[in-house]
Design a protein around this motif. Structure first.
Motif, mmCIF file in Angstrom:
data_model
loop_
_atom_site.group_PDB
_atom_site.id
_atom_site.type_symbol
_atom_site.label_atom_id
_atom_site.label_comp_id
_atom_site.label_asym_id
_atom_site.label_seq_id
_atom_site.Cartn_x
_atom_site.Cartn_y
_atom_site.Cartn_z
ATOM 1 N N ASN A 74 0.862 -1.172 0.000
ATOM 2 C CA ASN A 74 0.000 0.000 0.000
ATOM 3 C C ASN A 74 0.899 1.222 0.000
ATOM 4 O O ASN A 74 1.874 1.286 0.765
ATOM 5 C CB ASN A 74 -0.894 0.035 1.245
ATOM 6 N N LEU A 75 0.556 2.204 -0.827
ATOM 7 C CA LEU A 75 1.323 3.452 -0.862
ATOM 8 C C LEU A 75 0.732 4.444 0.118
ATOM 9 O O LEU A 75 -0.405 4.282 0.591
ATOM 10 C CB LEU A 75 1.316 4.020 -2.285
ATOM 11 N N GLN A 76 1.467 5.472 0.428
ATOM 12 C CA GLN A 76 1.001 6.525 1.332
ATOM 13 C C GLN A 76 -0.199 7.237 0.702
ATOM 14 O O GLN A 76 -0.257 7.402 -0.515
ATOM 15 C CB GLN A 76 2.119 7.534 1.589
ATOM 16 N N PRO A 77 -1.160 7.656 1.528
ATOM 17 C CA PRO A 77 -2.343 8.338 0.983
ATOM 18 C C PRO A 77 -1.959 9.652 0.290
ATOM 19 O O PRO A 77 -0.968 10.283 0.629
ATOM 20 C CB PRO A 77 -3.208 8.619 2.200
ATOM 21 N N GLN A 82 -2.773 3.838 -5.102
ATOM 22 C CA GLN A 82 -2.872 3.284 -3.761
ATOM 23 C C GLN A 82 -2.006 2.050 -3.559
ATOM 24 O O GLN A 82 -1.658 1.723 -2.439
ATOM 25 C CB GLN A 82 -4.331 2.922 -3.461
ATOM 26 N N ARG A 114 9.520 -1.761 3.948
ATOM 27 C CA ARG A 114 9.395 -0.493 4.679
ATOM 28 C C ARG A 114 9.681 0.710 3.766
ATOM 29 O O ARG A 114 9.007 1.729 3.852
ATOM 30 C CB ARG A 114 10.320 -0.480 5.884
ATOM 31 N N SER A 117 6.646 0.966 1.162
ATOM 32 C CA SER A 117 5.367 1.420 1.735
ATOM 33 C C SER A 117 5.427 2.865 2.228
ATOM 34 O O SER A 117 4.390 3.451 2.510
ATOM 35 C CB SER A 117 4.930 0.484 2.867
ATOM 36 N N SER A 118 6.601 3.456 2.284
ATOM 37 C CA SER A 118 6.699 4.860 2.706
ATOM 38 C C SER A 118 6.622 5.835 1.523
ATOM 39 O O SER A 118 6.737 7.033 1.708
ATOM 40 C CB SER A 118 8.015 5.085 3.464
ATOM 41 N N GLN A 119 6.398 5.311 0.330
ATOM 42 C CA GLN A 119 6.393 6.141 -0.887
ATOM 43 C C GLN A 119 4.987 6.639 -1.225
ATOM 44 O O GLN A 119 3.984 6.046 -0.840
ATOM 45 C CB GLN A 119 6.935 5.326 -2.071
ATOM 46 N N ARG A 120 4.950 7.735 -1.972
ATOM 47 C CA ARG A 120 3.710 8.271 -2.540
ATOM 48 C C ARG A 120 3.677 7.910 -4.017
ATOM 49 O O ARG A 120 4.688 7.974 -4.708
ATOM 50 C CB ARG A 120 3.635 9.778 -2.374
#
Length: 164
Positions: A74-77, A82, A114, A117-120
């Motif tokens: 899941n990507l950052q909102p 997404q 980690r 998943s911290s990416q936009r």
């Protein structure tokens, strides 16, 4: 005074010109031989130096590619994207690095998850975003495991990259 007869003048000139022509010919022959010797010696020297430097130069190690299982995160909102699904391959030239990464694969996958998943999503759409992501993954993977030396990862390669 008596004038020289025409027959005596060429007879006198012939002996004078015969010696210089012979000397000039020998000088030209010796010069050509000297030049040929110098060129041959120079060619031998250059060839010998190339062979010597080629023998001394270390041969590059062949690359080793470490394929990892695909990642889905899941990507950052923020934005429309997404999810990210990607497959990562690590390149190294050190057999010790390959052994260490395979021995610590759960740690490697956790570090990469980690980072991913911290990416936009919108940041990853550009080529610069993907290059930055590859650099972040490389930094995470090269961090030493349990006091060992850092891993020598040369490149992080994406073999698939899907953002939804």
């Amino acid at each position: 005074m008596a004038r020289p007869t025409p027959t005596s003048a060429p007879a006198q000139a012939a002996p004078k010109s015969a010696k210089p022509k012979g000397r000039k010919l020998w000088l030209v022959i010796l010069g050509a031989l000297g030049l040929a010797s110098a060129v041959g010696a120079g060619a031998w020297y250059v060839t010998f130096q190339r062979e010597a430097s080629a023998a001394q130069a270390p041969k590059p190690k062949p690359p080793v590619f470490i394929a990892l299982e695909p990642f889905t995160v899941n990507l950052q909102p923020g934005g429309d994207a997404q999810y990210l699904q990607t497959t990562v391959v690590l390149r190294t030239t050190e057999p010790d690095t390959e052994t260490a990464i395979k021995a610590h694969m759960p740690v490697v996958r956790d570090r990469i998850l980690r980072v991913l998943s911290s990416q936009r999503g919108e940041a990853l759409l550009s080529a610069e975003g993907k290059e930055k992501l590859a650099a972040e993954i490389a930094a995470a993977v090269t961090t030493p495991f349990d006091g060992e030396r850092p891993q020598a990862v040369d490149a992080v390669l994406f073999t698939s990259f899907v953002i939804q």
